[in-house]
Design an enzyme around this catalytic site. Sequence first.
Site: not given
Length: 232
Positions: A95, A120, A171
């Site tokens: 994260h 890719d 977020h």
Amino acid sequence: MYTELKKIVCEANIELHSLGLAPFTWGNVSQVDREKGVFAIKPSGVPYSELTPEKIVVVSLSDGSVVEGDYNPSSDTPTHYVLYKEFAELGGVVHTHSVNASAFAQAGRCIPAYGTTHADFSYTAVPCTRALTEEEVKTEYELNTGKVIVEHFDAKSLDVQSTPAVLVRSHAPFAFGKNASDAVHNAAVLEIVAEMALKTELIKRDTKDIDKYLSDKHYFRKHGKDAYYGQK
């Protein structure tokens, strides 16, 4: 008992910081050991310059409780917990609040697949979840963040291998991998892809997505049973 796992996770967190993806104490990396039924994750709020394997926290995969470590685990631990419980193929989670990917999250937009660099990396656009409700934020915010990610992947029939990252609305991003190092790599590529998409739109606002035949060629030459990129 978890010495090697904590060493791996410590090194991955330090790499995340060194890549510029997690300034200050922003961001966290975890890796799961499914045989032992645990995952290891960065301690909450500890500067990367002070991070050592001994400070990494080990968490139970059965109930999310701390099984080893003297520090509080990352505040995002419940999100990692949900993702490991729901996605059996997942080995590592990252994260961050990397700038370009977070900008798309704040705008509530997926990151479109405009070119071969994206192809890719991911077979799909990088998805963006719905916003959490007020009730979801007030109750079990981090746990519900994981649930919202799972909800989105289930609704869109996505998987964490061909779509190795997601944006949580308002977020920031989460990236996935077969282990912690792979997830850090995907978080780094995600930020590059996000920056490319942003600059593409600045140059030409109405840019179309990459043609599927070209996208398929680039994705499958790197991924799957017929991949031929790199060395055997």
